[in-house]
Design an enzyme around this catalytic site. Structure first.
Site, PDB file in Angstrom:
ATOM      1  N   MET A 270       0.829  -1.203   0.000  1.00  0.00           N
ATOM      2  CA  MET A 270       0.000   0.000   0.000  1.00  0.00           C
ATOM      3  C   MET A 270       0.863   1.253   0.000  1.00  0.00           C
ATOM      4  SD  MET A 270      -2.982   1.274   0.014  1.00  0.00           S
ATOM      5  CE  MET A 270      -3.177   3.040  -0.071  1.00  0.00           C
TER       6      MET A 270
ATOM      7  N   GLU B 221       4.470   0.892  -5.891  1.00  0.00           N
ATOM      8  CA  GLU B 221       4.075   1.751  -4.761  1.00  0.00           C
ATOM      9  C   GLU B 221       4.816   3.082  -4.818  1.00  0.00           C
ATOM     10  OE1 GLU B 221       1.507   0.616  -3.545  1.00  0.00           O
ATOM     11  OE2 GLU B 221       1.796  -1.471  -4.137  1.00  0.00           O
TER      12      GLU B 221
HETATM   13  N1  PHE Z   1      -3.435   0.500  -3.587  1.00  0.00           N
HETATM   14  C1  PHE Z   1      -2.690  -0.731  -3.440  1.00  0.00           C
HETATM   15  C2  PHE Z   1      -1.844  -0.865  -4.694  1.00  0.00           C
HETATM   16  O1  PHE Z   1      -2.269  -1.315  -5.707  1.00  0.00           O
HETATM   17  C3  PHE Z   1      -3.498  -1.946  -3.306  1.00  0.00           C
HETATM   18  C4  PHE Z   1      -4.338  -2.044  -2.084  1.00  0.00           C
HETATM   19  C5  PHE Z   1      -5.690  -1.786  -2.165  1.00  0.00           C
HETATM   20  C6  PHE Z   1      -3.792  -2.411  -0.889  1.00  0.00           C
HETATM   21  C7  PHE Z   1      -6.494  -1.915  -1.055  1.00  0.00           C
HETATM   22  C8  PHE Z   1      -4.582  -2.550   0.211  1.00  0.00           C
HETATM   23  C9  PHE Z   1      -5.942  -2.299   0.127  1.00  0.00           C
HETATM   24  O2  PHE Z   1      -0.785  -0.415  -4.758  1.00  0.00           O
HETATM   25 ZN    ZN Z   2      -1.534   0.356  -6.932  1.00  0.00          ZN
END
Ligand code: PHE
Ligand code: ZN
Length: 900
Positions: free
Chosen positions: A279, A314
């Protein structure tokens, strides 16, 4: 009865928030059995809303114990607000404010119990570490808030905790102060301030006894950034690869997108219990250990590459997601599709571009095409959802990335860069939509993208039906192109897409012909992109001296199914001659798929099965090429020699006969192994050198090729190769080789292999039982075993001391691997696989709905199978649906997947 409609959120209902939250001041007091949270929020009526600020304030909140609520310093009594499961509402707002219509401060005291949080959303504990996961709607489990991404606020966070147990206290931004609690010297505090406005889904907090690997990066403008990867002490020796990947990603984003990092520090924390891969919380990424930790003895090559890709992904979100964020969750692909495109280009630049493309497309075609053909099909920008967590899908991520890739192809490198620059500059600090993204591309390039926009709104995989015709007299070759797109739930009669069709024409010697379309004066080049934007279209090429073989949809220039009637000779020819590496692979896949289908038919009619010489020649040709030095990229060869997976074979037909696909595929693989034993043996030997272990793409390719050869050789079943495999298992000094050997042993039918497999599995576990990520791989090999009896094996493993049903990595390694990848096992005619999955979903749904819903996917693919299996799968889906206390997550999936 639940009302699906009432539980659905629609894009068309979007309204700007009535208030903004200018600043968010948080204080966390962490204790062993609870946490006290104080939030001080500075609200203002939203100037950007067309409606006047309402006289009531509604905040999201879930599973919170509200201790105190104050407005402008005045305590609210319990009759001054009302609460339900998901929110709190304060009516009569103006009467409570010092200065009505102006800014006001809401102070909220909540008590939460992270130790009991098994959903892994909000603030929870992973072993001894406190950590958070707020995307998409987890922040409302921490305090009452406007938990929506278009509310962007400046966060300051103070964390207070016991010094001994939690020496490291982290949040977003820069550390602006710390100290010892004056009243209680066992406790300490740290304050963090994030100078950038952000939505609450990017908030993060970590507290624990962690060690860090530290490094620095100097940005293009000379700013020094501190880089830190926090892990448990025992894992410090597994952080180097992630750190290197991070630095490479930072440099790449400066060079390719002109994006510089913007805080003094960039932190990554690894935790064992995490629902996803990682995340992108601002300045403080939280990662599943599986996506950070890597070292040669415990980590296979594919996991090394995954770490590189996810770390970069990320990091790239810092611009595509954080600086420019999403207006609402329907826009999720704005950040995810774009960021996947960015990370896949990064990986292509770090390793082999063609191989990366092959891997991505292979995944898209098996998994995303399947999603698009099932009951959960949705467009890249969905128009409704019940539970947003269900929309972190391959469609939003991978198809979304393909849409951005098409844009980059249509605009060309230079205009695409102008477009991204304009997008980042124009929308920095804003929460925007996919429409804003396309508009920036349009404005920067001057190219009209009106029709292209349908890629965002229409679901389903378009089909391109192409017929080639050569007219010798006129020296003309024409391509008649017809496009269509199947209906998907809620969407019928799609309008034509604008599809970039990259192609070339080859003469009989494999030379690329200059491409001159009718009405053009001269040939532009030998490789070009045709725009397919009508239901039917014809492209006529002039000056074509002989019947050419067309190479179509080069590098998979659009996410479509291509239907062209290639002969086997044409496919063989393209496999050998195409200048487009991707299409060489694709031709090999099509050739093998066609032959597998022929063998299925032979088996059905009880006629003799033989593998046609053309396939054996094709494979032996590739093997000969690899034995000559520098002939072909080794990684590419390993892919060329891999038969299409069962998943991909299932995807290619309307109704799949799992058993016959499996047998035909096995028959061919075994026949190839026997026919080409000498060559596979030579390739195995030639690539078995004892070089020091490296993870550059050349070394990875060499291991891939060696282990591919080994897998064929073990199929022969002779004790010689089984023993050779066992020796590799015993002597391997890296996980790639050890795992490859173990997988071969576990899947072989030879008597010797069966004995060795059991002993090896045991030895492997004893050796690695203290490395959770290795144990995950151990579960996976067993769950993907294609021998009879795997389901009972899997059931037994559920009771194994190393299995933890609350840990997503364990659940996915064992249960999802069996149900999602072991087709022959999961689709066993008894239906036991289906019942097993339904049982696990119901069990897991009681404590982790996200994982339960994600596990369900294989059951939703029922349409692909024969009527008997369809009905057994439906029975299980209905059984789940009949359960009363289902989560929203699981309910949405079963509701959409069941027929009445
Ligand atoms: N936003 C994160 C990613 O793709 C994925 C994610 C979504 C992680 C929801 C945790 C909860 O990089
Ligand atoms: Zn992402």
């Amino acid at each position: 009865m639940r009302d699906s409609q009432a539980r659905t959120t629609y894009l068309k209902d979007y309204r700007p928030p009535p208030f903004t939250i200018e600043t968010t001041d948080l204080e966390f007091n962490l204790y062993e059995d609870h946490v006290l949270v104080v939030a001080k929020l500075l609200f203002k009526p939203n100037d950007g809303s067309d409606e006047p600020a309402p006289n009531a304030l509604t905040l999201h909140g879930h599973e919170l114990e509200l201790r105190r609520l104050l407005i402008d310093g005045k305590n609210l009594e319990s009759d001054q607000f009302f609460k339900d499961d998901d929110s709190i509402t304060i009516p009569g707002l103006s009467g409570l404010l010092e200065k009505p219509q102006q800014q006001f401060i809401v102070e909220i005291h909540t008590r939460i119990e992270p130790q009991k949080n098994t959903a892994l959303e909000g603030l929870y504990k992973s072993k001894k570490i406190f950590c958070t996961q707020c995307e998409a709607e987890g922040f409302r489990r921490i305090t009452y808030y406007l938990d929506r991404p278009d509310v962007m606020s400046r966060f300051t966070t103070t964390i207070k905790a016991e010094r001994q147990k939690y020496p490291v206290l982290l949040s977003n931004g820069n550390n602006i102060g710390s100290g010892i609690d004056e009243k209680n010297p066992d406790r300490h505090w740290v304050t963090w301030e994030d100078p950038f406005k952000k939505p609450c889904y990017l908030f993060a907090l970590v507290a624990g006894d962690l060690e860090s690997l530290d490094d620095t990066f100097v940005t293009c403008s000379g700013q020094k950034v501190k880089l830190q990867i926090f892990v448990e002490e025992k894992d410090l020796d597994k952080c180097d690869h992630a750190m290197l990947s991070l630095k490479n990603a930072m440099a790449w984003d400066e060079e390719v997108y002109g994006r510089e990092y913007d805080l003094e520090v960039y932190m990554i924390v690894a935790v064992d219990d995490f629902n996803m891969g990682a995340m992108e919380n601002k300045g403080l990424n939280i990662f599943n250990t599986s996506c950070v930790l890597a070292n040669p003895s415990t980590t296979s090559d594919s996991a090394f590459q995954r770490v590189e890709g996810v770390v970069a992904h990320e990091y790239f979100h810092n611009w595509s997601g954080n600086r420019v964020t999403c207006r609402d969750w329907f826009q999720l692909s704005l950040k995810e599709g774009f960021t996947v495109f960015r990370d896949s280009e990064f990986s292509a630049d770090m390793g082999s571009r063609t191989v990366k493309r092959v891997e991505d497309v292979n995944f898209l075609k098996t998994v995303q095409f399947a999603e698009d053909a099932g009951p959960m099909a949705h467009s890249v920008r969905p128009d409704s959802y019940m539970e947003i967590s269900n929309f972190y899908t391959v469609t939003v991520y991978e198809k979304g990335a393909e849409v951005v890739r098409m844009l980059s192809l249509i605009l060309g490198q230079e205009n695409f860069r102008k477009g991204t620059n304009l997008y980042f500059n124009r929308h920095d600090g804003q929460a925007v939509t996919t429409e804003d993204f396309v508009k920036a591309m349009e404005d920067a390039s001057g190219i009209d993208l009106s029709q292209f926009r349908r890629w965002y709104s229409q679901a389903g995989t378009p089909v391109l039906n192409i017929i080639g015709n050569y007219e010798a007299g006129k020296k003309q070759y024409s391509l008649k192109v017809q496009q269509s797109c199947p209906d998907t739930p809620g969407q019928n009669n799609k309008l034509p897409f604008s599809i970039p069709l990259r192609m070339g024409l080859l003469n009989k010697n494999g030379i690329e012909l200059p491409l001159r379309l009718k009405d053009e004066k001269v040939a532009e080049s030998t490789d070009r992109v045709l725009t397919v934007n009508q239901e039917t279209q014809q492209f006529v090429f002039l000056d074509v001296p002989e019947r050419p073989v067309p190479s179509l949809l080069r590098s998979f220039s659009a996410p479509v199914r291509l239907d062209f009637d290639y002969s086997r000779e044409d496919l063989y020819f393209l496999m050998v001659h195409d200048s487009d590496g991707f299409n060489r692979w694709n031709a090999a896949q099509l050739l093998a798929s066609d032959i597998i289908r022929e063998l299925q038919n032979c088996a059905a009619s009880n006629s003799l099965q033989i593998v046609p010489p053309i396939l054996i020649n094709a494979y032996s040709g590739v093997l000969d090429a690899v034995l000559k030095p520098n002939e072909l990229d080794k990684a590419m060869i390993a892919h060329l020699l891999l038969l299409p997976s069962e998943g991909s074979l299932i995807e290619q037909v309307e109704i799949a006969n799992v058993d016959s696909i499996f047998s035909a595929r096995e028959f061919i693989a075994n026949a190839l192994a026997k026919e080409l034993e000498d060559r596979f043996a030579a390739v195995f030997e030639a690539n078995s050198s004892d070089n020091p272990f490296k993870t550059d793409s050349g070394s990875i390719a060499q291991r891939a090729l060696k282990n591919l050869a080994l897998a064929y050789l073990v199929r022969i079943g002779s004790d010689y190769w089984v023993e050779c495999c066992f020796r590799q298992f015993e002597e391997a000094t890296n996980m790639t080789d050890q795992m490859a050997a173990l997988r071969c042993l576990v899947n072989s039918d030879s008597k010797l292999a069966i004995d060795l497999a059991n002993a090896s599995l045991k030895a492997f576990y004893d050796k690695w039982k203290d490395e959770p990520l290795v144990v995950d791989q151990w579960f996976m090999v067993q769950a993907s075993c294609q021998r009879e009896g795997t389901l009972s094996q899997v059931k037994e493993l559920l009771q194994h001391e190393a299995f933890e049903i609350r840990n997503p990595n364990k659940v996915l390694s064992l249960i999802r691997t069996f149900c999602g990848q072991n087709y022959i096992g999961f689709h066993h005619a008894s239906g036991e696989g289906y019942e097993f999955l339904a049982d696990r979903v119901l069990e897991i749904d009681t404590f982790n709905p996200q994982i339960a819903a994600r596990l369900l996917a294989p059951l939703t693919r029922w349409k692909k199978f024969d009527p008997k299996r369809q009905s057994m799968m439906q029975t299980q889906l209905r059984r789940i649906k009949a359960e009363t206390n289902l989560s929203k997550d699981v309910f949405e999936v079963v509701d959409k997947s069941t027929i009445n």
